[in-house]
Design an enzyme around this catalytic site. Structure first.
Site, short mmCIF file in Angstrom:
data_model
loop_
_atom_site.label_atom_id
_atom_site.label_comp_id
_atom_site.label_asym_id
_atom_site.label_seq_id
_atom_site.Cartn_x
_atom_site.Cartn_y
_atom_site.Cartn_z
N ASN A 372 1.97 -2.24 1.15
CA ASN A 372 2.85 -1.54 0.20
C ASN A 372 3.36 -0.23 0.79
OD1 ASN A 372 0.19 -0.47 0.14
ND2 ASN A 372 0.61 0.52 -1.82
N CYS A 374 2.16 2.63 0.65
CA CYS A 374 1.10 3.53 1.11
C CYS A 374 0.03 2.81 1.93
CB CYS A 374 0.46 4.25 -0.07
SG CYS A 374 1.63 5.20 -1.06
N GLU A 376 -2.29 0.46 1.58
CA GLU A 376 -3.67 0.14 1.21
C GLU A 376 -3.80 -1.20 0.48
OE1 GLU A 376 -2.14 1.74 -2.58
OE2 GLU A 376 -1.92 2.30 -0.48
#
Length: 692
Positions: A372, A374, A376
Site C-alpha cells: 500500500n 505505506c 505494511e
C-alpha cells in the site's frame, strides 16, 4: 497566541536543558481557550440528544439505554484525562474533535470522542463498549485516523481509507481502476495500484506494432485523477503505483521522479514503488546483467502474466524463450540508480516480493504482489477482468487497510498485554464487519471473505528510552522479539475465539498453514521469551506464552479456525502518535524536540518521557547505524504476518553504494519492504491516508 509563545519557549534552555515545563504550560493555556469555545450542556444525556437531533451524531439511543450510555460516559470521565503535551491537545482539537458546522465551537472533549467511537463500534453491546472505553482512555490502543475521526458521526467518512488495486492489461481495466481510484479519493481514500500487467511501451495492440504507450501515460492519468478528486479541496488525493523491476518500462518508471525529468513524463505527487523478487538481488550479487521483459510478449508465450510468475524459479526459462522480448540491464547499476532516485525524491519504495511470499501463511490461496502507500500491507490479490458493456465482469480480490496500534508503554505498564490485544482485535473486527464500500467491488469482496485487519504498535523508542535501553542494542532486539511474539500469540488466540463464537473462519482457511499447523512450528521449536536479565525484568509482571502454550493454541486453531486471514501490520503513525504522546510506530525519533509547521504556526514537540537522564537514550535516527535498525525490524518481522513500514535515514555523507548495500542487507534479513529513504536535507511529504 500565548500558548504558541509558551510552546516555543521549550527551546530556550535553562541550566543547559530544555524548559519542558513550558510545554505543559502551553497545553494548559490551549485547554483554557478550548473551554471558552466548548459548547456546554447540562448533562451527558442532554448533550447527546441535542447533537443527535442537530445531525452531528448517529442515534446512539437506538441501540443503548440512557443508563447504559450515562454509565459509559461517567467511566470515560472518571480517568481525569489530561493531554501530555501541547502537540497532543492542539492536534486533537484541530483535527479530530467534532465542531459546529461553522467551526466556531467545539462539541467534544477527548472523552466524548472516545465514547462516540466505543458506542458506534460496539453496535449495542454495553460490555464491549465498556472494554473499548477502557482501552482508549488508558491509551493502550489507538484506532487509525479514519476510525477515530469518523466513528459515531452522522455525517462521516469511511472507517478505513487505504486501498490496493490491481490493473489487468486492457483498456477496460485501466478505465475501471481509474474510476475506482477517483471514487475512493473522493471519500478520503489513499490508493495504491499495481501496473505490472500493463504491456510495455512499443508493444503491439491487436497486432499493430508499437501501439502501446507503456505505463507512464497511465501514471499521468492517475496523478491527474488524484489531483482532481481531492475531497472537495479539503485534502489532497493520495496515490501510489507499483511496478515489477523486471518490467520493460522500469527505467522510464524511475525517471518520472528525476528532478530534471521532462514535464510530459514527470510525476510530482504520485508515490512510486518497485516490486523486487529475490532473483534480482542474486544477479546483482553475481555482478551480472538482469533482463527486463516486455510483459505482453511473456503473456503470449506462456499464457501467464509476468507479474504472476515465480520469477525466482522461472527466470532462466523467460530468458531462453525466443518469443519473449527482452533486453539486458546492469543489476548493480540499477541498484545505484534506485539509490540516486531515493536521494532525489525519497522514492521508490521497495517491496521484497520473494520474502513476502515465502513467509505467507496463505500461499496456497494466492500470492502477494504489492503493498500500500505505506508498505505494511501484504495480502493476496487477484485482478478483476472487466468485460465490454453488457458482458459480465469477473471481480477479483482487492484490499483495504483496516488499521490500529497498541501503545507499547501503556500496554506494558498496565500489565494488560493479553487484554489489550484481545480488545484491539475486537475493535478492528468491528471496523471490518461495518465496512461496506461498494465503490471497490474487489476490496468489498475480499473484506467479506478474509476479514483482514492490521494491528500495529507505536512508542517503541519511547519505551526503550524510558527504561534506559538503547535502540541499537541487543536488549532492544530481545524486548522486541518477546513483545511481538506475544502480540502474535494473543491476536491468533482472539481470532480463533471469534471464529469459534461465530462458527465462521476466513475463506480458504483449510488450505492455510494455520490449518496444517506449519505456521506454528517455529514457536514449538524455539522459546521467544526474554533471553537477557534486563528484559526479563521488564516482563516480570506479565506471563508470556511458552512453547507449550503455542502447542495448545496450534491445536485450538486447527480445531476452530481463524476469523481473520490477516491480523498484524505495523504502519507508520503520524498525528495519532502525538495524541498518544508516543514515538512513531517502531521507528527511532529524528529529533528530541521535533519541529512541525501547520499553516502559519510552528509547534515544538518534546519526545515523550524526555528528561536529563533519558536524553542520552534518544539518539537521532540520522546518527544511528542503519544496519542495526534493520536488525531490530528483522527481529519483529517473523511475528507479523503482514509487513512493517520501515524508513531508512541517511545524510549527505551516505553514498549511493552504501544505500544500495542497505537494500541488499534488508532483503537478506527477511524484511518485506522498505518505505521512504529520508535524507537529512530532503523533506518528503508524509503518507496521510494510511498513517495510523
Amino acid at each position: 497566541m500565548r500558548y504558541l509563545e509558551l510552546n516555543s519557549a521549550v527551546l530556550h534552555k535553562k541550566d543547559g536543558f530544555f524548559q519542558l515545563e513550558k510545554d505543559r504550560e502551553a497545553a494548559q493555556a490551549f485547554e483554557a481557550e478550548v473551554e471558552q469555545k466548548l459548547r456546554k450542556f447540562s448533562d451527558p444525556i442532554q448533550r447527546l440528544k441535542a447533537l443527535i437531533s442537530e445531525g452531528y451524531y448517529e442515534d446512539f439511543f437506538a441501540r443503548y439505554g440512557e443508563e447504559e450510555v450515562l454509565e459509559l460516559s461517567d467511566l470515560a470521565y472518571s480517568y481525569g484525562f489530561r493531554f501530555q503535551s501541547f502537540m497532543a491537545i492542539s492536534k486533537f482539537y484541530k483535527d479530530y474533535a467534532l465542531k459546529t458546522d461553522d467551526k466556531k465551537q467545539y462539541l467534544e472533549r477527548y472523552e466524548d470522542r472516545v465514547l462516540a467511537v466505543a458506542l458506534h463500534l460496539a453496535q449495542g453491546n454495553p460490555a464491549k463498549a465498556r472494554a473499548y472505553v477502557e482501552a482508549l482512555m488508558e491509551q493502550r490502543y489507538q484506532p487509525a485516523t479514519p476510525t477515530f475521526l469518523n466513528a459515531g458521526r452522522a455525517r462521516r467518512g469511511e472507517l478505513v481509507s487505504c486501498f490496493l488495486l490491481e490493473l489487468d492489461d486492457s483498456l477496460n481495466s485501466i478505465g475501471y481502476n481509474l474510476n475506482q481510484a477517483m471514487q475512493l479519493s473522493k471519500i478520503g481514500g489513499g490508493v495504491a495500484l499495481n501496473l505490472s500487467k500493463l504491456r510495455a511501451k512499443g508493444e503491439p495492440i491487436k497486432g499493430v506494432a508499437h501501439a502501446a504507450k507503456g505505463v507512464v501515460p497511465v501514471m499521468k492519468l492517475l496523478e491527474d485523477a488524484f489531483n482532481y478528486a481531492d475531497q472537495m479541496g479539503q485534502r489532497k488525493g493520495a496515490g501510489a503505483v507499483y511496478l515489477n523491476i523486471f518490467h520493460w518500462d522500469v527505467e522510464d518508471f524511475l525517471d518520472t521522479k528525476k528532478i530534471n525529468a521532462d514535464e510530459k513524463s514527470r510525476i510530482q505527487t504520485l508515490s512510486l514503488g518497485l516490486i523486487v523478487p529475490a532473483k534480482f538481488f542474486e544477479l546483482a550479487e553475481r555482478g551480472v546483467d538482469f533482463y527486463v521483459f516486455a510483459p505482453y510478449s511473456v503473456y503470449q508465450a506462456f499464457g501467464e502474466h509476468l507479474d504472476d510468475m515465480d520469477i525466482d524459479r522461472r527466470y532462466e526459462e523467460l530468458v531462453a524463450h525466443p518469443a519473449v522480448k527482452k533486453r539486458p540491464l546492469s543489476a548493480r547499476a540499477m541498484l545505484t540508480r534506485i539509490a540516486q532516485t531515493q536521494f532525489e525524491s525519497g522514492y521508490p519504495y521497495i517491496i521484497y516480493k520473494s520474502n513476502a511470499n515465502q513467509a505467507h501463511p496463505l500461499k496456497r490461496l494466492g500470492q502477494i504482489k504489492m503493498s500500500n502507500l505505506c508498505t505494511e500491507i501484504f495480502q493476496l490479490q487477484t485482478p478483476s477482468v472487466i468485460g465490454d458493456y453488457g458482458e459480465p465482469d469477473q471481480i477479483g480480490y482487492d484490499i483495504n487497510c483496516n488499521l490500529g496500534s497498541l501503545n507499547i508503554v501503556n500496554v506494558m505498564e498496565s500489565g494488560k498485554l493479553q487484554e489489550s490485544v484481545h480488545t484491539a482485535m475486537d475493535l478492528l473486527t468491528a471496523v471490518s464487519d461495518l465496512s461496506d464500500i461498494r465503490n471497490t467491488p474487489g476490496a468489498h469482496k475480499a473484506n467479506r471473505a478474509f476479514h483482514a485487519v492490521g494491528l500495529g504498535a507505536m512508542n517503541l523508542h519511547g519505551f526503550l528510552a524510558k527504561n534506559r535501553i538503547r535502540y541499537e542494542s541487543e536488549e532492544a532486539r530481545d524486548f522486541a522479539r518477546s513483545f511481538f511474539a506475544a502480540v502474535n500469540f494473543y491476536s491468533l488466540e482472539r481470532s480463533m475465539q471469534i471464529a469459534q463464537e461465530r462458527g465462521v473462519s476466513f475463506e480458504g482457511f483449510e488450505l492455510s498453514e494455520y490449518a496444517s499447523g506449519a505456521y506454528f512450528e517455529r514457536y514449538l521449536a524455539e522459546d521467544f521469551r526474554p533471553r537477557s536479565d534486563v528484559v526479563r525484568a521488564l516482563f516480570a509482571h506479565l506471563e508470556l506464552p511458552s512453547p507449550a502454550d503455542w502447542a495448545r493454541l496450534q491445536a485450538e486453531v486447527q480445531k476452530h479456525g481463524l476469523y481473520h486471514a490477516y491480523r498484524l501490520a505495523i504502519a507508520p503513525t503520524a498525528s495519532i502518535s502525538y495524541i498518544q504522546n508516543a514515538t512513531p510506530s517502531i521507528q527511532p525519533i529524528v529529533e528530541v524536540v521535533e519541529t512541525r509547521t501547520y499553516g502559519n504556526a510552528t509547534t515544538y514537540y518534546p519526545v515523550p518521557f524526555l528528561s536529563e537522564e533519558t536524553y542520552w537514550y534518544y539518539k537521532s535516527a540520522y546518527h544511528m547505524n542503519m544496519y542495526r535498525l534493520i536488525d531490530l525490524v528483522a527481529e519483529i518481522q517473523p511475528h507479523v504476518d503482514q509487513g512493517i513500514s520501515t524508513v531508512l535515514y541517511v545524510t549527505s555523507e551516505t553514498s549511493t553504494r552504501e544505500l544500495a548495500r542497505l537494500y541488499v542487507y534488508a532483503e537478506r534479513k527477511g524484511l518485506k519492504s522498505l518505505y521512504y529513504t529520508r535524507a537529512k536535507n530532503l523533506s518528503v511529504e508524509e503518507c496521510v491516508s494510511c498513517a495510523v
